[in-house]
Design an enzyme around this catalytic site. Structure first.
Site, mmCIF file in Angstrom:
data_model
loop_
_atom_site.group_PDB
_atom_site.id
_atom_site.type_symbol
_atom_site.label_atom_id
_atom_site.label_comp_id
_atom_site.label_asym_id
_atom_site.label_seq_id
_atom_site.Cartn_x
_atom_site.Cartn_y
_atom_site.Cartn_z
ATOM 1 N N GLU A 110 0.587 -1.148 -0.163
ATOM 2 C CA GLU A 110 -0.101 -0.118 -0.123
ATOM 3 C C GLU A 110 0.311 1.296 -0.006
ATOM 4 O O GLU A 110 1.777 0.806 0.531
ATOM 5 C CB GLU A 110 -0.935 -0.092 1.287
ATOM 6 C CG GLU A 110 -1.631 -0.982 1.376
ATOM 7 C CD GLU A 110 -2.107 -1.145 2.859
ATOM 8 O OE1 GLU A 110 -3.271 -2.349 3.235
ATOM 9 O OE2 GLU A 110 -2.310 -0.146 3.895
ATOM 10 N N CYS A 123 3.295 8.231 1.351
ATOM 11 C CA CYS A 123 3.451 7.171 2.071
ATOM 12 C C CYS A 123 3.654 5.958 1.701
ATOM 13 O O CYS A 123 3.180 5.666 1.389
ATOM 14 C CB CYS A 123 2.517 7.351 3.311
ATOM 15 S SG CYS A 123 3.000 6.228 4.714
ATOM 16 N N CYS A 130 5.554 -7.073 8.747
ATOM 17 C CA CYS A 130 6.709 -6.625 8.751
ATOM 18 C C CYS A 130 6.988 -7.345 10.270
ATOM 19 O O CYS A 130 5.414 -8.701 10.487
ATOM 20 C CB CYS A 130 6.159 -4.743 10.197
ATOM 21 S SG CYS A 130 7.557 -4.534 11.256
ATOM 22 N N CYS A 134 4.222 -5.099 15.937
ATOM 23 C CA CYS A 134 4.255 -4.256 17.412
ATOM 24 C C CYS A 134 2.501 -4.892 17.628
ATOM 25 O O CYS A 134 1.214 -5.191 16.793
ATOM 26 C CB CYS A 134 4.042 -2.378 16.612
ATOM 27 S SG CYS A 134 6.139 -2.509 16.984
ATOM 28 N N CYS A 137 -0.479 -2.736 15.403
ATOM 29 C CA CYS A 137 -0.645 -3.052 14.466
ATOM 30 C C CYS A 137 -1.017 -3.573 12.869
ATOM 31 O O CYS A 137 -1.060 -5.367 13.286
ATOM 32 C CB CYS A 137 0.802 -2.292 13.861
ATOM 33 S SG CYS A 137 1.550 -2.271 12.480
ATOM 34 N N CYS A 350 -1.865 2.744 6.997
ATOM 35 C CA CYS A 350 -1.064 1.380 6.525
ATOM 36 C C CYS A 350 -1.003 -0.256 6.871
ATOM 37 O O CYS A 350 -1.171 -0.003 8.500
ATOM 38 C CB CYS A 350 0.342 1.328 6.455
ATOM 39 S SG CYS A 350 0.448 2.565 4.621
#
Ligand code: SAH
Ligand code: SF4
Length: 360
Positions: A110, A123, A130, A134, A137, A350
């Site tokens: 994205e 962005c 990832c 976290c 997220c 995101c």
């Protein structure tokens, strides 16, 4: 209401392109080596780079100052775009546009295009998923699927410009992924995007956001990089930060802020401290006072980011709680702002659109 636009462009058939090199994955030396291997003069590399990064062409036919025979040879060995548009959401309230791009192996990423007075900010993502995990997220939930190549990072900028017909003035590396975990590919991409012979953005208009990979911040310092740095602090005690962001167990707040201070000194730039406000977790008046103490003496500004979804045990604080936190920081020696996010009527944080699409 959201305006959702299905993009009719078919997926790029990766098989057709097997064996071809993506030009935007190469640095100047790489393009030069390719040109020479195709029996052309080295100066053609500079011409190709101009077509790619300054004129943003999508076909070899448009490279009109290259001999036709050379263009034909290039077409057999190389390709221009590494992404294709897959889907778009457009905010009806502030014009924010969110693009979903398909990579050549079918995975998706994205990018978000935002408009703010004279600024046009993109962005961008640096990874599919990832690894940092976290807890709040959506991208973290996906785990790390893979790093993006330099060309895939650059093409988010070039394709967004082409689709929207605008000139991007600012870049924030705050999309999917931990930018500093994909350090080498990101640095190669940013070199092209900020080179006067490349996309020619000013380094001061590029912000790289990190969850706090201290060793990589030190590497940025050692290499004399001059991009602006944002740090996702998100908590004021190690106990809470380690709970929200496992990376804190490796590099606690004191080490992270020491690295931030060194970066600000070395780069002579002001750091941005990002602080996502999570209801009942990190948004008490004590947190506000501790945050003020932590940032005192650091050349920085603080961005308070109200959490923009409800997910697992996390929620956005009520507006009066957000404002109370902000007011509690009124004597803060550094600037504090609340980032009322762009594109709230679309899935503009995101990782949100993609995880929704995948039904996770
Ligand atoms: N990995 C990098 C950059 C991508 S995340 C980093 O963590 O800094 C970009 C920012 O979005 C981070 O500050 C992160 O804390 C924040 N963020 C993640 N999910 C969010 C959400 N749902 N609402 C608001 N901010 C969020
Ligand atoms: Fe990764 Fe940043 Fe999300 Fe953490 S907040 S999981 S580092 S993308």
């Amino acid at each position: 209401m959201d305006e959702k636009i299905k993009n009719p462009a078919p997926a790029r058939a990766a098989v057709e392109e097997a064996g071809k090199v993506a030009l935007k994955d190469l640095d100047v030396q790489g393009i030069t080596a390719l040109v020479v291997s195709l029996a052309e003069k080295p100066f053609r590399a500079r011409q190709i780079a101009e077509w790619l990064f300054q004129h943003n062409v999508s076909s070899f036919e448009q490279m009109t100052n290259l001999p036709k025979a050379f263009r034909d040879k290039l077409r057999q060995h190389a390709l221009i775009d590494t992404l294709s548009p897959a889907y778009e959401q457009r905010s009806q309230t502030d014009g924010t546009r969110k693009f979903l791009f398909r990579l050549r192996d079918g995975l998706k990423i994205e990018s978000v295009l935002m408009f703010d007075e004279e600024r046009v900010t993109l962005c961008i993502s640096t990874q599919v998923g990832c690894a940092l995990d976290c807890r709040f997220c959506a991208t973290g939930l996906m785990g790390l699927q893979r790093h993006l190549t330099p060309g895939e990072i650059i093409d988010q900028v070039l394709l967004s410009e082409r689709i929207a017909g605008v000139r991007i003035t600012n870049l924030v590396v705050m999309g999917m992924g931990e930018p500093l975990h994909n350090y080498d590919n990101l640095m190669q991409a940013l070199s092209v995007l900020t080179s006067p012979q490349g996309f020619a953005l000013s380094k001061k208009r590029v912000v790289v956001s990190t969850s706090g990979l201290v060793a990589k911040i030190e590497r940025l310092i050692a290499e004399g990089r001059k991009y602006r740095l944002a740090i996702s602090l998100n908590a004021t005690t190690d106990a809470m930060r380690s709970k929200l962001m496992p990376v804190n167990q490796r590099w606690p707040i004191s080490e992270l802020l020491a690295a931030a201070r060194n970066y600000a000194d070395a780069s002579k730039t002001r750091i941005t401290i990002e602080y996502v406000l999570l209801d009942g977790m990190n948004d008490t008046p004590e947190d506000a006072r501790r945050l003020m103490k932590l940032v005192t003496g650091l050349r920085c500004k603080v961005n308070l980011i109200p959490y923009n979804t409800t997910y697992r045990e996390f929620a956005r604080p009520a507006e009066e709680r957000i404002l109370r936190f902000y007011r509690e920081m009124k004597n803060c020696p550094v600037p504090v702002t609340i980032r009322w996010s762009k594109g709230r009527d679309i899935d503009a944080a995101c990782g949100q659109l993609i995880t929704k699409e995948q039904g996770t």
